[in-house]
Design an enzyme around this catalytic site. Structure first.
Site, PDB file in Angstrom:
ATOM      1  CB  CYS A 158      -6.569   4.435  -6.224  1.00 43.05           C
ATOM      2  SG  CYS A 158      -5.802   2.987  -5.482  1.00 43.05           S
TER       3      CYS A 158
ATOM      4  CG  ASN B 231      -0.414  -0.631   2.415  1.00 45.00           C
ATOM      5  OD1 ASN B 231       0.416  -1.531   2.347  1.00 45.00           O
ATOM      6  ND2 ASN B 231      -0.819  -0.151   3.574  1.00 45.00           N
TER       7      ASN B 231
HETATM    8  P1  NAD Z   1      -3.849  -3.293   0.190  1.00 43.88           P
HETATM    9  O1  NAD Z   1      -3.757  -2.432   1.389  1.00 43.88           O
HETATM   10  O2  NAD Z   1      -5.098  -4.056  -0.086  1.00 43.88           O
HETATM   11  O3  NAD Z   1      -2.647  -4.358   0.194  1.00 43.88           O
HETATM   12  C1  NAD Z   1      -1.333  -4.037   0.500  1.00 43.88           C
HETATM   13  C2  NAD Z   1      -0.716  -5.172   1.318  1.00 43.88           C
HETATM   14  O4  NAD Z   1       0.676  -4.942   1.465  1.00 43.88           O
HETATM   15  C3  NAD Z   1      -1.280  -5.309   2.725  1.00 43.88           C
HETATM   16  O5  NAD Z   1      -1.874  -6.585   2.890  1.00 43.88           O
HETATM   17  C4  NAD Z   1      -0.072  -5.101   3.638  1.00 43.88           C
HETATM   18  O6  NAD Z   1      -0.092  -5.936   4.794  1.00 43.88           O
HETATM   19  C5  NAD Z   1       1.071  -5.489   2.718  1.00 43.88           C
HETATM   20  N1  NAD Z   1       2.366  -4.943   3.140  1.00 43.88           N
HETATM   21  C6  NAD Z   1       2.686  -3.647   3.415  1.00 43.88           C
HETATM   22  N2  NAD Z   1       3.986  -3.556   3.734  1.00 43.88           N
HETATM   23  C7  NAD Z   1       4.516  -4.805   3.684  1.00 43.88           C
HETATM   24  C8  NAD Z   1       5.813  -5.336   3.900  1.00 43.88           C
HETATM   25  N3  NAD Z   1       6.826  -4.546   4.246  1.00 43.88           N
HETATM   26  N4  NAD Z   1       5.982  -6.665   3.765  1.00 43.88           N
HETATM   27  C9  NAD Z   1       4.953  -7.474   3.420  1.00 43.88           C
HETATM   28  N5  NAD Z   1       3.709  -7.029   3.177  1.00 43.88           N
HETATM   29  C10 NAD Z   1       3.481  -5.695   3.299  1.00 43.88           C
HETATM   30  O7  NAD Z   1      -3.524  -2.338  -1.039  1.00 43.88           O
HETATM   31  P2  NAD Z   1      -4.020  -2.493  -2.565  1.00 43.88           P
HETATM   32  O8  NAD Z   1      -5.396  -1.944  -2.719  1.00 43.88           O
HETATM   33  O9  NAD Z   1      -3.720  -3.873  -3.047  1.00 43.88           O
HETATM   34  O10 NAD Z   1      -3.044  -1.455  -3.283  1.00 43.88           O
HETATM   35  C11 NAD Z   1      -1.660  -1.725  -3.409  1.00 43.88           C
HETATM   36  C12 NAD Z   1      -1.054  -0.720  -4.365  1.00 43.88           C
HETATM   37  O11 NAD Z   1      -1.655  -0.872  -5.664  1.00 43.88           O
HETATM   38  C13 NAD Z   1      -1.291   0.744  -3.977  1.00 43.88           C
HETATM   39  O12 NAD Z   1      -0.157   1.486  -4.351  1.00 43.88           O
HETATM   40  C14 NAD Z   1      -2.464   1.163  -4.839  1.00 43.88           C
HETATM   41  O13 NAD Z   1      -2.459   2.537  -5.130  1.00 43.88           O
HETATM   42  C15 NAD Z   1      -2.240   0.366  -6.105  1.00 43.88           C
HETATM   43  N6  NAD Z   1      -3.448   0.043  -6.881  1.00 43.88           N
HETATM   44  C16 NAD Z   1      -4.574  -0.378  -6.248  1.00 43.88           C
HETATM   45  C17 NAD Z   1      -5.697  -0.741  -6.996  1.00 43.88           C
HETATM   46  C18 NAD Z   1      -6.968  -1.222  -6.345  1.00 43.88           C
HETATM   47  O14 NAD Z   1      -7.930  -1.466  -7.052  1.00 43.88           O
HETATM   48  N7  NAD Z   1      -7.028  -1.400  -5.037  1.00 43.88           N
HETATM   49  C19 NAD Z   1      -5.639  -0.695  -8.391  1.00 43.88           C
HETATM   50  C20 NAD Z   1      -4.458  -0.266  -9.008  1.00 43.88           C
HETATM   51  C21 NAD Z   1      -3.366   0.088  -8.241  1.00 43.88           C
HETATM   52  C1  UGA Z   2      -9.947   3.009 -10.418  1.00 43.97           C
HETATM   53  C2  UGA Z   2      -9.581   2.963 -11.896  1.00 43.97           C
HETATM   54  O1  UGA Z   2     -10.773   2.796 -12.665  1.00 43.97           O
HETATM   55  C3  UGA Z   2      -8.606   1.823 -12.185  1.00 43.97           C
HETATM   56  O2  UGA Z   2      -8.203   1.868 -13.550  1.00 43.97           O
HETATM   57  C4  UGA Z   2      -7.375   1.965 -11.280  1.00 43.97           C
HETATM   58  O3  UGA Z   2      -6.502   0.882 -11.474  1.00 43.97           O
HETATM   59  C5  UGA Z   2      -7.825   1.987  -9.822  1.00 43.97           C
HETATM   60  O4  UGA Z   2      -8.763   3.096  -9.638  1.00 43.97           O
HETATM   61  C6  UGA Z   2      -6.710   2.237  -8.868  1.00 43.97           C
HETATM   62  O5  UGA Z   2      -5.678   2.762  -9.224  1.00 43.97           O
HETATM   63  O6  UGA Z   2      -6.951   1.897  -7.714  1.00 43.97           O
HETATM   64  P1  UGA Z   2     -11.614   1.677  -8.827  1.00 43.97           P
HETATM   65  O7  UGA Z   2     -11.387   2.819  -7.909  1.00 43.97           O
HETATM   66  O8  UGA Z   2     -11.450   0.304  -8.309  1.00 43.97           O
HETATM   67  O9  UGA Z   2     -10.646   1.804 -10.102  1.00 43.97           O
HETATM   68  O10 UGA Z   2     -13.100   1.766  -9.416  1.00 43.97           O
HETATM   69  P2  UGA Z   2     -13.797   2.724 -10.504  1.00 43.97           P
HETATM   70  O11 UGA Z   2     -14.680   1.896 -11.341  1.00 43.97           O
HETATM   71  O12 UGA Z   2     -12.810   3.568 -11.215  1.00 43.97           O
HETATM   72  O13 UGA Z   2     -14.727   3.647  -9.603  1.00 43.97           O
HETATM   73  C7  UGA Z   2     -14.180   4.606  -8.716  1.00 43.97           C
HETATM   74  C8  UGA Z   2     -15.286   5.437  -8.120  1.00 43.97           C
HETATM   75  O14 UGA Z   2     -15.865   6.290  -9.106  1.00 43.97           O
HETATM   76  C9  UGA Z   2     -16.443   4.608  -7.554  1.00 43.97           C
HETATM   77  O15 UGA Z   2     -16.884   5.184  -6.354  1.00 43.97           O
HETATM   78  C10 UGA Z   2     -17.493   4.707  -8.641  1.00 43.97           C
HETATM   79  O16 UGA Z   2     -18.789   4.539  -8.146  1.00 43.97           O
HETATM   80  C11 UGA Z   2     -17.268   6.134  -9.112  1.00 43.97           C
HETATM   81  N1  UGA Z   2     -17.749   6.383 -10.502  1.00 43.97           N
HETATM   82  C12 UGA Z   2     -17.202   5.699 -11.534  1.00 43.97           C
HETATM   83  C13 UGA Z   2     -18.716   7.349 -10.711  1.00 43.97           C
HETATM   84  O17 UGA Z   2     -19.209   7.996  -9.772  1.00 43.97           O
HETATM   85  N2  UGA Z   2     -19.133   7.583 -12.005  1.00 43.97           N
HETATM   86  C14 UGA Z   2     -18.597   6.920 -13.069  1.00 43.97           C
HETATM   87  O18 UGA Z   2     -19.016   7.196 -14.226  1.00 43.97           O
HETATM   88  C15 UGA Z   2     -17.617   5.943 -12.824  1.00 43.97           C
END
Ligand code: NAD
Ligand code: UGA
Length: 458
Positions: A271, A86
């Site tokens: 995010c 994270n």
């Molecule tokens: P998350 O909090 O669900 O998962 C992160 C995990 O990393 C946790 O389980 C935590 O315990 C672990 N962690 C942290 N430090 C650690 C360490 N030193 N050793 C081992 N484990 C460790 O986060 P996420 O939603 O999976 O997001 C991760 C990254 O991906 C973020 O940078 C986020 O911005 C990016 N991202 C997230 C999404 C999404 O949809 N959630 C989409 C695209 C990108």
């Molecule tokens: C978003 C991006 O869509 C991903 O491409 C990216 O990888 C991710 O963030 C990330 O970096 O974490 P996510 O946040 O999982 O994905 O979901 P979205 O579908 O993008 O929706 C985000 C928020 O916008 C939600 O609350 C959704 O309800 C809202 N939304 C989305 C609107 O209010 N209107 C829309 O037209 C679309």
């Protein structure tokens, strides 16, 4: 080929499960310091609700997909190490409230340097500020015993709720690397992993900094579209235009396109806000205050929209909700996920509780303790005003509606479209209102049942 991924969260778990599924010859280990999370990945109830994920994990777990807390051992055997920890917004010190907190990234870099026993390819999967690869390289160089490390950027674009679909057929896979012989070989090794199922023309390769920055920019552009249509929703409410009709009309222009134009109570998720604030901080750091201010308004507009929605509820309920019950339908930040991070429902519930309303939340996937923790904070007092005594969680939408003056739909769960609203209306105080924060309900039909209805931008 052996892959290890540090961070078994919403990104690490699903992305590695997909690699294991599509490249059975590759051994994939997903590791995390959170033992409870790893135990859940090894159980029948995965820590993440994501359509299709159970099937993929069950298909490969114990074969070429393993979940464990053995970070050091997994680093040793891996050729490629993904970092998917994270990167939250900093809450302290310089850049608090804006900059990304890179403490988890740095700690992983140090752990890799400590345990690596040969050359490794390190892949930034987490979303990070541009130039983070430089930090990682420096830490590795200063702490390892002479092994070569190549650092690549490979941001993830999956959206929650559609992660498996997005991973199966991504619009693109982006890989950034250095233009050195070592860098190019590493880049090719990662291209080969994705090429097991992603067509080569969808795998884009760039330099490191373009790749790192593109992730922040992609999220900023997506969120900007939502704030843009939400700003127009306010104008629609003032003028009698219908925001869905406006979105449809402008979205037919192929230069604009129809996606991400759904007006709503606001965007949530871990995010969008975090990444835009990170972009804002970077622009300020590079002395570009106008660029920073431009992007910051995307977040400000989103905050305004959430509060505006709560204010509309209060105004429409004769300017007082004190002691009135409001049923909140949906708490996750979007449908088909159990993730509540930055969900707009948190702000709306807090505003209503501050107005002394009694709030009853129903969500099909979010457990009660999480709803309470998000609204009330860890010590139970974040919402203030004695909110903890007026917040309840219901087991069904029908239970939530009992004695309620209004329903606020805050997540677009499909099940809300097919409820028996005549039955719900009969349980509510009259006049009964519906505030559709996701514009998913048939308001005309609800009106024939006797409801007063209010949708975003209508
Ligand atoms: P998350 O909090 O669900 O998962 C992160 C995990 O990393 C946790 O389980 C935590 O315990 C672990 N962690 C942290 N430090 C650690 C360490 N030193 N050793 C081992 N484990 C460790 O986060 P996420 O939603 O999976 O997001 C991760 C990254 O991906 C973020 O940078 C986020 O911005 C990016 N991202 C997230 C999404 C999404 O949809 N959630 C989409 C695209 C990108
Ligand atoms: C978003 C991006 O869509 C991903 O491409 C990216 O990888 C991710 O963030 C990330 O970096 O974490 P996510 O946040 O999982 O994905 O979901 P979205 O579908 O993008 O929706 C985000 C928020 O916008 C939600 O609350 C959704 O309800 C809202 N939304 C989305 C609107 O209010 N209107 C829309 O037209 C679309």
């Amino acid at each position: 080929m052996k892959i290890c991924c540090i961070g078994a969260g919403y990104v690490g778990g699903p992305t590695m499960a997909m690699i294991a599924l599509k490249a059975p010859s590759i051994e994939v280990r997903v590791v995390d310091m959170n033992a409870a999370r790893i135990a859940a990945w090894n159980s029948d109830t995965l820590p993440i609700y994501e359509p299709g994920l159970d099937e993929v994990v069950k298909e490969r777990r114990g074969k070429n997909l393993h979940f464990s807390t053995d970070v050091a051992g997994s680093i040793k055997v891996a050729d490629i190490i993904f970092v998917a920890v994270n990167t939250p917004t900093k809450t302290y010190g310089i850049g608090a409230g804006r900059a990304a907190d890179l403490r988890f990234i740095e700690s992983v870099a140090r752990t890799i340097a400590e345990h690596a026993n040969g050359p490794k390819i390190i892949v930034e999967k987490s979303t990070i500020p541009v130039k983070t690869a430089e930090t990682i390289k420096e830490i590795l160089r200063a702490n390892s015993s002479g092994h070569t490390f190549e650092v690549l950027s490979n941001p993830e674009f999956l959206a929650e709720g559609t992660a498996i679909k997005d991973l199966l057929a991504p619009d693109r896979v982006l890989i950034g690397g250095e233009h050195t012989p070592g860098g190019e070989a590493a880049l090719q090794a990662l291209v080969d992993v994705y090429a097991h199922w992603v067509p080569r023309e969808r795998i884009i390769t760039t330099n490191l900094w373009s790749s790192e920055l593109s992730k922040l920019v992609a999220n900023a552009f997506l969120a900007q579209r939502i704030s843009s249509i939400n700003s127009i929703s306010a104008l629609c409410e003032a003028t009698g235009a219908d925001v869905d009709e406006v979105a449809n009309a402008i979205g037919k222009d192929s230069r604009i396109g129809p996606k991400f134009l759904k007006a709503s109570v606001g965007f949530g998720g871990s995010c969008f806000q975090k990444d835009i604030l990170n972009l804002v901080y970077l622009c300020e750091h590079f002395r570009l205050p106008e660029v920073a201010a431009y992007w910051e308004w995307v977040v400000k507009m989103n905050d305004w929209q959430k509060h505006r929605f709560a204010e509309r509820i209060v105004a429409s309920l004769f300017n007082t909700v004190a002691d009135k019950r409001i049923a909140v339908y949906g708490f996750a930040f979007k449908k088909d996920t159990n993730d509540t991070r930055e969900s707009p429902a948190i702000a709306v519930c807090r505003d209503l509780l501050a107005e002394q309303a009694r709030v009853t939340v129903y969500d099909p996937k979010v457990p009660e303790r999480e709803i309470r923790a998000e609204i009330l904070g860890k010590d139970g007092t974040a919402a203030g005003h004695g909110a903890e005594t007026r917040l309840t969680v219901a087991a069904s939408p029908y239970d939530a509606a009992v004695d309620a003056h209004a329903i606020a739909v805050l997540t677009e769960w499909d099940e809300f479209k097919t409820l028996d609203y005549a039955k719900i209306f009969a349980r509510m105080c009259q006049p009964a209102s519906v505030f559709d924060g996701r514009n998913i309900l048939d308001c005309a039909k609800l009106q024939t049942l006797g409801f007063r209805t209010h949708a975003v931008g209508k």
